[in-house]
Design a protein around this motif. Structure first.
Motif, PDB file in Angstrom:
ATOM      1  N   THR A   1      74.515   1.839  47.460  1.00 27.43           N
ATOM      2  CA  THR A   1      74.193   2.146  45.904  1.00 27.43           C
ATOM      3  C   THR A   1      74.516   3.579  45.774  1.00 27.43           C
ATOM      4  OG1 THR A   1      72.895   0.178  45.758  1.00 27.43           O
ATOM      5  CG2 THR A   1      72.594   1.937  43.880  1.00 27.43           C
ATOM      6  N   ASP A   2      73.649   4.318  46.640  1.00 24.52           N
ATOM      7  CA  ASP A   2      73.768   5.910  46.444  1.00 24.52           C
ATOM      8  C   ASP A   2      75.127   6.402  46.822  1.00 24.52           C
ATOM      9  OD1 ASP A   2      71.170   5.893  45.943  1.00 24.52           O
ATOM     10  OD2 ASP A   2      70.515   6.606  47.943  1.00 24.52           O
ATOM     11  N   SER A   3      76.022   5.638  47.516  1.00 23.56           N
ATOM     12  CA  SER A   3      77.263   6.229  47.924  1.00 23.56           C
ATOM     13  C   SER A   3      78.234   6.078  46.719  1.00 23.56           C
ATOM     14  CB  SER A   3      77.712   5.836  49.288  1.00 23.56           C
ATOM     15  OG  SER A   3      78.077   4.372  48.992  1.00 23.56           O
ATOM     16  N   TYR A   4      78.014   4.990  45.827  1.00 18.89           N
ATOM     17  CA  TYR A   4      78.925   4.918  44.620  1.00 18.89           C
ATOM     18  C   TYR A   4      78.211   5.452  43.581  1.00 18.89           C
ATOM     19  CZ  TYR A   4      82.290   2.405  47.336  1.00 18.89           C
ATOM     20  OH  TYR A   4      83.209   2.078  48.445  1.00 18.89           O
ATOM     21  N   ARG A   5      77.265   6.111  43.758  1.00 15.46           N
ATOM     22  CA  ARG A   5      76.399   6.945  42.570  1.00 15.46           C
ATOM     23  C   ARG A   5      75.792   5.851  41.416  1.00 15.46           C
ATOM     24  NH1 ARG A   5      80.301  10.507  43.852  1.00 15.46           N
ATOM     25  NH2 ARG A   5      79.493  12.600  44.860  1.00 15.46           N
ATOM     26  N   VAL A   6      75.496   4.814  41.873  1.00 13.53           N
ATOM     27  CA  VAL A   6      74.928   3.578  41.100  1.00 13.53           C
ATOM     28  C   VAL A   6      73.488   4.062  40.399  1.00 13.53           C
ATOM     29  CG1 VAL A   6      74.319   1.218  40.663  1.00 13.53           C
ATOM     30  CG2 VAL A   6      76.521   1.993  41.883  1.00 13.53           C
ATOM     31  N   GLN A   7      73.411   4.450  39.132  1.00 15.69           N
ATOM     32  CA  GLN A   7      71.988   4.712  38.653  1.00 15.69           C
ATOM     33  C   GLN A   7      71.596   3.728  37.705  1.00 15.69           C
ATOM     34  OE1 GLN A   7      73.114   8.774  37.491  1.00 15.69           O
ATOM     35  NE2 GLN A   7      72.433   9.554  39.563  1.00 15.69           N
ATOM     36  N   SER A   8      72.322   2.930  36.976  1.00 16.39           N
ATOM     37  CA  SER A   8      72.039   2.093  36.184  1.00 16.39           C
ATOM     38  C   SER A   8      72.444   0.859  36.524  1.00 16.39           C
ATOM     39  CB  SER A   8      72.351   2.280  34.610  1.00 16.39           C
ATOM     40  OG  SER A   8      71.951   3.368  34.298  1.00 16.39           O
ATOM     41  N   MET A   9      71.627  -0.374  36.263  1.00 18.80           N
ATOM     42  CA  MET A   9      72.049  -1.691  36.282  1.00 18.80           C
ATOM     43  C   MET A   9      72.287  -2.414  35.105  1.00 18.80           C
ATOM     44  SD  MET A   9      71.019  -0.417  39.081  1.00 18.80           S
ATOM     45  CE  MET A   9      69.365  -0.487  38.822  1.00 18.80           C
TER      46      MET A   9
END
Length: 105
Positions: free
Chosen positions: A61-69
């Motif tokens: 998740t961090d490696s793709y900079r996912v911050q919102s779902m």
């Protein structure tokens, strides 16, 4: 015993992969679940749909900079071809996939 594919093996294949970064506690994610099931069924082998639980896959998740779902990413041969945060209509998913197939012919 069948070897489990890694995330990289899945997204680097020839088949486009729609990745749903979701969380169990996320309301909009739950709303998207039947839409994604329907989309996957309708598209058949044209696309592969996988779900990534952000709470269980923090590094990814961090490696793709996912911050919102939910956050959706469409990969083709390892490249991100489309990214969207928030809910999305099935029709829009179809359009994105159709656009990709015209680009990659």
């Amino acid at each position: 015993m069948e070897k489990k594919e890694t995330f990289n093996e899945i997204i680097n294949g020839d088949t486009p992969v729609l990745v749903d970064f979701f969380a169990e506690w996320c309301g909009p994610c739950k709303m998207m679940s039947p839409i994604l099931k329907d989309f996957a069924k309708q598209m058949g082998d044209r696309v592969r749909v996988i779900k990534i639980d952000v709470d269980k896959n923090a590094k990814l998740t961090d490696s793709y900079r996912v911050q919102s779902m939910p956050t959706f990413m469409l990969f083709h041969k390892g490249k991100i071809m489309w990214r969207h945060t928030g809910t999305v209509q099935k029709k829009q998913l179809e359009q994105v996939l159709n656009q990709l197939s015209t680009q990659t012919r």
